[in-house]
Design a protein around this motif. Structure first.
Motif, PDB file in Angstrom:
ATOM      1  N   CYS A   1       0.944  -1.269  -0.041  1.00 12.88           N
ATOM      2  CA  CYS A   1       0.107   0.062  -0.081  1.00 12.88           C
ATOM      3  C   CYS A   1       0.851   1.331   0.021  1.00 12.88           C
ATOM      4  O   CYS A   1       0.593   2.220  -0.737  1.00 12.88           O
TER       5      CYS A   1
ATOM      6  N   THR B   1      -1.380   5.900   1.877  1.00 12.32           N
ATOM      7  CA  THR B   1      -2.156   6.140   0.639  1.00 12.32           C
ATOM      8  C   THR B   1      -2.859   7.402   0.949  1.00 12.32           C
ATOM      9  O   THR B   1      -3.187   8.267  -0.056  1.00 12.32           O
TER      10      THR B   1
ATOM     11  N   SER C   1      -2.774  -4.388  -3.552  1.00 15.93           N
ATOM     12  CA  SER C   1      -3.163  -3.092  -3.567  1.00 15.93           C
ATOM     13  C   SER C   1      -3.527  -2.597  -4.955  1.00 15.93           C
ATOM     14  O   SER C   1      -3.157  -3.573  -5.788  1.00 15.93           O
TER      15      SER C   1
ATOM     16  N   GLU D   1      -5.038   4.008   4.808  1.00 17.86           N
ATOM     17  CA  GLU D   1      -4.770   3.022   3.710  1.00 17.86           C
ATOM     18  C   GLU D   1      -5.583   3.691   2.550  1.00 17.86           C
ATOM     19  O   GLU D   1      -5.324   2.856   1.369  1.00 17.86           O
TER      20      GLU D   1
END
Length: 227
Positions: A51, A65, A98, A114
């Motif tokens: 991620c 993220t 991801s 995330e």
């Protein structure tokens, strides 16, 4: 344990203290054994978390993220995923877990960092670019499979409690929470991870309408689904 073959190996580097060279060597040993010593001789799929970068020793660590989302720059997400792909493939992994395309609007949820945030359009645009970078975009590049997660509505659990049930109207589901996944399928994502929650009382992992009728039937997804 692998005498009859095995489908996937979980986080060879991410769940150990192996460096990239050692991870690659172990991956090669596993593949050699599976190909030469099992009935069907099918190589295993090795997946890793990625991620905020390939989760392994000595790999590049990028912003979370939600920080990438704050840039509003899809090409940065693609450039980041390019690096992740090269490092991950060099160490023997094939699938990156991801991007996370859960739209979330409750900051109590413990996996908010995330996500790309609360907007389905921004989430879709950044997610598509990440997928393109992670899967490769040139015949000369080593390729891997992206895995969008968690399908679906995992980012909207009741009271923001992780793994909790999700109960919402069809309008909310289709207007806010499903569009990023539809965009990912249209972009050619290789794999989809089913979510850990239930939707209207039906667990996603056994939801025929979600995984078969919608994902494969209506959307035409022909990759593989993981749990």
């Amino acid at each position: 344990l692998m005498q009859d073959g095995i489908g996937q190996i979980t986080r060879l580097a991410g769940a150990s203290s192996l460096g990239p060279t050692e991870a690659a060597q172990l991956a090669n040993q596993i593949q050699k054994y599976v190909v030469e010593n099992t009935r069907l001789g099918i190589p295993a799929l090795i997946h890793e978390e990625c991620c905020s970068g390939y989760m392994a020793r000595n790999a590049t660590c990028f912003p979370q993220t939600i920080g990438v989302a704050c840039t509003w720059e899809p090409q940065l997400a693609r450039a980041m995923a390019d690096v992740v792909r090269q490092q991950m493939r060099a160490a023997g992994a094939h699938q990156g877990l991801s991007p996370l395309l859960d739209v979330t609007r409750d900051p109590r949820w413990g996996r908010t960092e995330e996500t790309y945030g609360e907007d389905p359009y921004l989430t879709a645009r950044l997610g598509i670019r990440y997928i393109k970078g992670l899967q490769g975009h040139d015949a000369h590049y080593l390729k891997s499979a992206a895995c969008v997660k968690h399908f679906a509505a995992y980012g909207a659990p009741q009271a923001g409690r992780d793994y909790n049930t999700v109960d919402m109207s069809d309008r909310s589901l289709f207007e806010w929470y499903l569009p990023p996944y539809k965009a990912a399928v249209d972009a050619g994502v290789g794999s989809v991870m089913s979510s850990f929650n239930e939707i209207a009382g039906v667990p996603s992992t056994s939801n025929r309408w979600l995984l078969t009728d919608l994902l494969r039937g209506k959307w035409g997804f022909n990759g593989f689904v993981v749990s």
